[in-house]
Design a protein around this motif. Structure first.
Motif, PDB file in Angstrom:
ATOM      1  N   THR A   1      17.097 -13.692 -12.088  1.00  0.00           N
ATOM      2  CA  THR A   1      17.792 -12.449 -11.745  1.00  0.00           C
ATOM      3  C   THR A   1      18.711 -12.632 -10.545  1.00  0.00           C
ATOM      4  O   THR A   1      18.452 -13.443  -9.667  1.00  0.00           O
TER       5      THR A   1
ATOM      6  N   PRO B   1      18.227  -2.097  -4.461  1.00  0.00           N
ATOM      7  CA  PRO B   1      17.142  -2.283  -5.434  1.00  0.00           C
ATOM      8  C   PRO B   1      15.828  -2.676  -4.765  1.00  0.00           C
ATOM      9  O   PRO B   1      15.810  -3.419  -3.782  1.00  0.00           O
ATOM     10  N   GLU B   2      14.754  -2.178  -5.333  1.00  0.00           N
ATOM     11  CA  GLU B   2      13.419  -2.481  -4.803  1.00  0.00           C
ATOM     12  C   GLU B   2      12.913  -3.845  -5.269  1.00  0.00           C
ATOM     13  O   GLU B   2      12.112  -4.461  -4.590  1.00  0.00           O
ATOM     14  N   GLU B   3      13.352  -4.280  -6.459  1.00  0.00           N
ATOM     15  CA  GLU B   3      12.836  -5.531  -6.996  1.00  0.00           C
ATOM     16  C   GLU B   3      13.329  -6.732  -6.199  1.00  0.00           C
ATOM     17  O   GLU B   3      14.250  -6.622  -5.394  1.00  0.00           O
ATOM     18  N   ARG B   4      12.695  -7.876  -6.436  1.00  0.00           N
ATOM     19  CA  ARG B   4      13.089  -9.127  -5.786  1.00  0.00           C
ATOM     20  C   ARG B   4      13.837  -9.984  -6.797  1.00  0.00           C
ATOM     21  O   ARG B   4      13.545  -9.950  -7.985  1.00  0.00           O
TER      22      ARG B   4
ATOM     23  N   SER C   1      14.779  -9.425  -0.195  1.00  0.00           N
ATOM     24  CA  SER C   1      15.165  -9.112  -1.575  1.00  0.00           C
ATOM     25  C   SER C   1      15.074 -10.313  -2.506  1.00  0.00           C
ATOM     26  O   SER C   1      15.330 -10.187  -3.697  1.00  0.00           O
TER      27      SER C   1
ATOM     28  N   LYS D   1      12.949 -13.550  -4.259  1.00  0.00           N
ATOM     29  CA  LYS D   1      11.616 -14.017  -4.628  1.00  0.00           C
ATOM     30  C   LYS D   1      11.236 -15.166  -3.711  1.00  0.00           C
ATOM     31  O   LYS D   1      12.074 -15.706  -2.981  1.00  0.00           O
TER      32      LYS D   1
END
Length: 144
Positions: free
Chosen positions: A35, A77-80, A109, A111
């Motif tokens: 991503t 965005p909250e996701e990593r 942000s 992973k």
């Protein structure tokens, strides 16, 4: 109007088409799958040409209007992500006192095995660094 909307961004960069191609090449070189988040995506021209999906974040909607197919977000965005890119004059828009927390947000942000690419131009056109050297030491960050 914003720099990206009225076309003056191209005047700041110089050979804008070549700049976009160079940035696309840099991002592709460092993309290992997974991503991608573009922070401060501007007009979305770079993100639109990448051969993989990119989540685009910015505080204005020029990219959303110019390239409506992009996954554009007004909220961080909250996701990593596996790769976070911060291109163009983004750092120039952030007050120096806020830059450390901004850089930390970029790091947060990604992973665990993620990477950050920072590549830019100075908004004012003078020789001040786009990316303060005191932040370069984090292993996730690649400054181009």
């Amino acid at each position: 109007p914003s720099l990206m909307a009225d076309g003056s961004y191209a005047k700041i960069v110089g050979n804008y088409d070549q700049y976009v191609k160079r940035q696309i090449g840099r991002v592709r070189k460092h993309y290992n799958g997974g991503t991608v988040l573009s922070v401060g995506c501007g007009n979305g021209d770079i993100e639109n040409e990448l051969p993989f999906d990119v989540v685009c974040y910015d505080i204005h909607d020029t990219a959303k209007k110019k390239h409506p197919q992009l996954d554009f977000r007004y909220e961080w965005p909250e996701e990593r992500f596996d790769l976070v890119i911060c291109l163009g004059a983004v750092m120039s828009y952030i007050h120096p006192s806020n830059q450390p927390s901004f850089v930390q947000r970029l790091i947060d942000s990604t992973k665990e095995s993620g990477k950050i690419i920072i590549s830019g131009i100075g908004y004012t056109g003078n020789s001040e660094p786009v990316y303060p050297t005191q932040y370069i030491s984090h292993p996730k960050i690649k400054v181009l």
